[in-house]
Motif scaffolding. Structure first.
Motif, PDB file in Angstrom:
ATOM      1  N   ALA A  76       0.829  -1.204   0.000  1.00  0.00           N
ATOM      2  CA  ALA A  76       0.000   0.000   0.000  1.00  0.00           C
ATOM      3  C   ALA A  76       0.865   1.255   0.000  1.00  0.00           C
ATOM      4  N   TYR A  77       1.978   1.191   0.687  1.00  0.00           N
ATOM      5  CA  TYR A  77       2.904   2.325   0.766  1.00  0.00           C
ATOM      6  C   TYR A  77       3.572   2.561  -0.583  1.00  0.00           C
ATOM      7  N   ALA A  78       4.007   1.485  -1.228  1.00  0.00           N
ATOM      8  CA  ALA A  78       4.768   1.611  -2.472  1.00  0.00           C
ATOM      9  C   ALA A  78       3.923   2.140  -3.623  1.00  0.00           C
ATOM     10  N   GLY A  79       2.656   1.807  -3.624  1.00  0.00           N
ATOM     11  CA  GLY A  79       1.805   2.292  -4.696  1.00  0.00           C
ATOM     12  C   GLY A  79       0.730   1.289  -5.063  1.00  0.00           C
ATOM     13  N   LEU A  80      -0.514   1.708  -4.945  1.00  0.00           N
ATOM     14  CA  LEU A  80      -1.644   0.817  -5.221  1.00  0.00           C
ATOM     15  C   LEU A  80      -2.807   1.682  -5.699  1.00  0.00           C
ATOM     16  N   ASP A  81      -3.116   1.614  -6.960  1.00  0.00           N
ATOM     17  CA  ASP A  81      -4.151   2.452  -7.562  1.00  0.00           C
ATOM     18  C   ASP A  81      -5.425   1.634  -7.739  1.00  0.00           C
ATOM     19  N   ILE A  82      -6.453   1.957  -6.940  1.00  0.00           N
ATOM     20  CA  ILE A  82      -7.714   1.211  -6.975  1.00  0.00           C
ATOM     21  C   ILE A  82      -8.852   2.167  -7.328  1.00  0.00           C
ATOM     22  N   GLN A  83      -9.547   1.855  -8.387  1.00  0.00           N
ATOM     23  CA  GLN A  83     -10.684   2.676  -8.802  1.00  0.00           C
ATOM     24  C   GLN A  83     -11.816   2.569  -7.778  1.00  0.00           C
ATOM     25  N   ASN A  84     -12.468   3.707  -7.517  1.00  0.00           N
ATOM     26  CA  ASN A  84     -13.638   3.761  -6.640  1.00  0.00           C
ATOM     27  C   ASN A  84     -13.340   3.245  -5.231  1.00  0.00           C
ATOM     28  N   LEU A  85     -12.154   3.567  -4.727  1.00  0.00           N
ATOM     29  CA  LEU A  85     -11.809   3.222  -3.349  1.00  0.00           C
ATOM     30  C   LEU A  85     -12.440   4.251  -2.412  1.00  0.00           C
ATOM     31  N   ALA A  86     -13.182   3.778  -1.419  1.00  0.00           N
ATOM     32  CA  ALA A  86     -13.920   4.690  -0.540  1.00  0.00           C
ATOM     33  C   ALA A  86     -13.455   4.652   0.907  1.00  0.00           C
ATOM     34  N   ALA A  87     -12.690   3.608   1.296  1.00  0.00           N
ATOM     35  CA  ALA A  87     -12.269   3.499   2.695  1.00  0.00           C
ATOM     36  C   ALA A  87     -10.956   2.734   2.797  1.00  0.00           C
ATOM     37  N   VAL A  88     -10.118   3.177   3.729  1.00  0.00           N
ATOM     38  CA  VAL A  88      -8.871   2.488   4.062  1.00  0.00           C
ATOM     39  C   VAL A  88      -8.891   2.148   5.542  1.00  0.00           C
ATOM     40  N   PHE A  89      -8.641   0.888   5.857  1.00  0.00           N
ATOM     41  CA  PHE A  89      -8.488   0.427   7.236  1.00  0.00           C
ATOM     42  C   PHE A  89      -6.993   0.254   7.487  1.00  0.00           C
ATOM     43  N   SER A  90      -6.405   1.086   8.326  1.00  0.00           N
ATOM     44  CA  SER A  90      -4.970   1.032   8.605  1.00  0.00           C
ATOM     45  C   SER A  90      -4.741   0.290   9.920  1.00  0.00           C
ATOM     46  N   LEU A  91      -4.300  -0.982   9.820  1.00  0.00           N
ATOM     47  CA  LEU A  91      -4.156  -1.838  10.996  1.00  0.00           C
ATOM     48  C   LEU A  91      -2.714  -2.231  11.280  1.00  0.00           C
ATOM     49  N   SER A  92      -1.783  -1.795  10.453  1.00  0.00           N
ATOM     50  CA  SER A  92      -0.366  -2.106  10.658  1.00  0.00           C
ATOM     51  C   SER A  92       0.295  -0.919  11.339  1.00  0.00           C
ATOM     52  N   PRO A  93       0.859  -1.110  12.532  1.00  0.00           N
ATOM     53  CA  PRO A  93       1.428   0.026  13.266  1.00  0.00           C
ATOM     54  C   PRO A  93       2.648   0.626  12.570  1.00  0.00           C
ATOM     55  N   PHE A  94       2.620   1.940  12.395  1.00  0.00           N
ATOM     56  CA  PHE A  94       3.749   2.669  11.817  1.00  0.00           C
ATOM     57  C   PHE A  94       3.628   4.124  12.232  1.00  0.00           C
ATOM     58  N   GLN A  95       4.680   4.899  12.049  1.00  0.00           N
ATOM     59  CA  GLN A  95       4.608   6.302  12.445  1.00  0.00           C
ATOM     60  C   GLN A  95       5.053   7.265  11.353  1.00  0.00           C
ATOM     61  N   SER A  96       5.488   6.765  10.219  1.00  0.00           N
ATOM     62  CA  SER A  96       6.021   7.603   9.158  1.00  0.00           C
ATOM     63  C   SER A  96       4.971   8.569   8.603  1.00  0.00           C
ATOM     64  N   PRO A  97       5.249   9.873   8.575  1.00  0.00           N
ATOM     65  CA  PRO A  97       4.317  10.811   7.942  1.00  0.00           C
ATOM     66  C   PRO A  97       4.204  10.569   6.445  1.00  0.00           C
ATOM     67  N   ILE A  98       5.293  10.101   5.840  1.00  0.00           N
ATOM     68  CA  ILE A  98       5.241   9.776   4.419  1.00  0.00           C
ATOM     69  C   ILE A  98       4.279   8.610   4.194  1.00  0.00           C
ATOM     70  N   GLY A  99       4.362   7.597   5.059  1.00  0.00           N
ATOM     71  CA  GLY A  99       3.461   6.455   4.945  1.00  0.00           C
ATOM     72  C   GLY A  99       2.008   6.863   5.096  1.00  0.00           C
ATOM     73  N   THR A 100       1.738   7.762   6.037  1.00  0.00           N
ATOM     74  CA  THR A 100       0.372   8.246   6.245  1.00  0.00           C
ATOM     75  C   THR A 100      -0.129   8.966   5.004  1.00  0.00           C
ATOM     76  N   SER A 101       0.711   9.832   4.452  1.00  0.00           N
ATOM     77  CA  SER A 101       0.340  10.564   3.245  1.00  0.00           C
ATOM     78  C   SER A 101       0.093   9.622   2.075  1.00  0.00           C
ATOM     79  N   GLN A 102       0.905   8.569   1.972  1.00  0.00           N
ATOM     80  CA  GLN A 102       0.733   7.604   0.900  1.00  0.00           C
ATOM     81  C   GLN A 102      -0.590   6.859   1.019  1.00  0.00           C
ATOM     82  N   LEU A 103      -0.948   6.450   2.241  1.00  0.00           N
ATOM     83  CA  LEU A 103      -2.222   5.749   2.433  1.00  0.00           C
ATOM     84  C   LEU A 103      -3.401   6.668   2.131  1.00  0.00           C
ATOM     85  N   LEU A 104      -3.315   7.915   2.567  1.00  0.00           N
ATOM     86  CA  LEU A 104      -4.371   8.874   2.253  1.00  0.00           C
ATOM     87  C   LEU A 104      -4.483   9.078   0.751  1.00  0.00           C
TER      88      LEU A 104
END
Length: 223
Positions: A145-173
């Motif tokens: 998910a961090y590296a890159g995942l393009d999904i059409q009509n994605l409406a929700a992300v469940f983030s269950l893997s603990p991490f603290q990177s602001p870059i990672g957060t921005s990537q998931l958003l």
């Protein structure tokens, strides 16, 4: 990492950032649960080199205990049902390990037989990944998910893997950036591991400025 990230990108808009702020369409859920780790488990989950939480050890501790695993899966199932009532789109569930993905898929297929559930991870052949992205619920690892995942009509992300990177957060958003309607980002935290509060604090630096609304909830048992 946070200081270095801020200095590097302070004057450079992140991908999709202007759209994120203009639309202000992120509904954030901060969800706390408690897996009740023992003192031994807490110690084992911490990296002795950097005093950081090892996400894979935490995942193994959840999966290695029947009660914890049932709580974890039941919690995810409960929030999938809640979110499905208010969205018209797909859900991306971000986990730590392939074992979590495998067992969660089996669990969800039992209790959510009305929707299509698919894996998108290193075990899925490249040509089959496009098929996986057509499912209603897509299970993946944080690394993918961090590296890159393009999904059409994605409406929700469940983030269950603990991490603290602001870059990672921005990537998931960013996975939700194409959707101009209200989208949902569910951030899960295991209260039994104090380090996770520090991790969330760092994630909130990215989440709060983009949030249309923020809700907080604590779940202790499966309803």
């Amino acid at each position: 990492e946070n200081v270095r990230y801020s200095k590097m990108f302070s004057e450079i808009p992140k991908h999709g950032e202007e759209t994120h702020y203009m639309n202000k369409n992120y509904i954030i859920y901060l969800i706390n649960y408690h897996s009740h780790p023992s003192s031994y488990e807490l110690k084992k989950a911490m990296s002795w080199k950097r005093n950081m939480l090892n996400a894979h050890v935490h995942a193994a501790q959840i999966m290695g205990n029947d009660r914890k695993r049932i709580l974890f899966f039941g919690m995810i199932s409960q929030y999938i049902r809640k979110v499905q009532k208010v969205i018209d789109g797909k859900i991306l569930v971000v986990l730590t390990s392939l074992n979590q993905i495998k067992q969660l898929k089996e669990f969800l297929e039992t209790y959510h037989s009305d929707v299509k559930i698919a894996r998108y991870d290193s075990t899925v052949k490249f040509l089959d990944r496009e098929v996986s992205k057509q499912a209603d619920i897509i299970l993946t690892t944080f690394g993918i998910a961090y590296a890159g995942l393009d999904i059409q009509n994605l409406a929700a992300v469940f983030s269950l893997s603990p991490f603290q990177s602001p870059i990672g957060t921005s990537q998931l958003l960013g996975r939700l950036a194409r959707n101009t309607r209200d989208v949902f980002f569910l951030d899960f935290l295991d209260e039994g591991y104090p380090r996770m509060y520090i991790q969330r604090k760092n994630r909130l630096r990215e989440l709060e400025p983009r949030a249309k609304k923020i809700y907080r909830n604590t779940i202790s048992e499966v309803d």
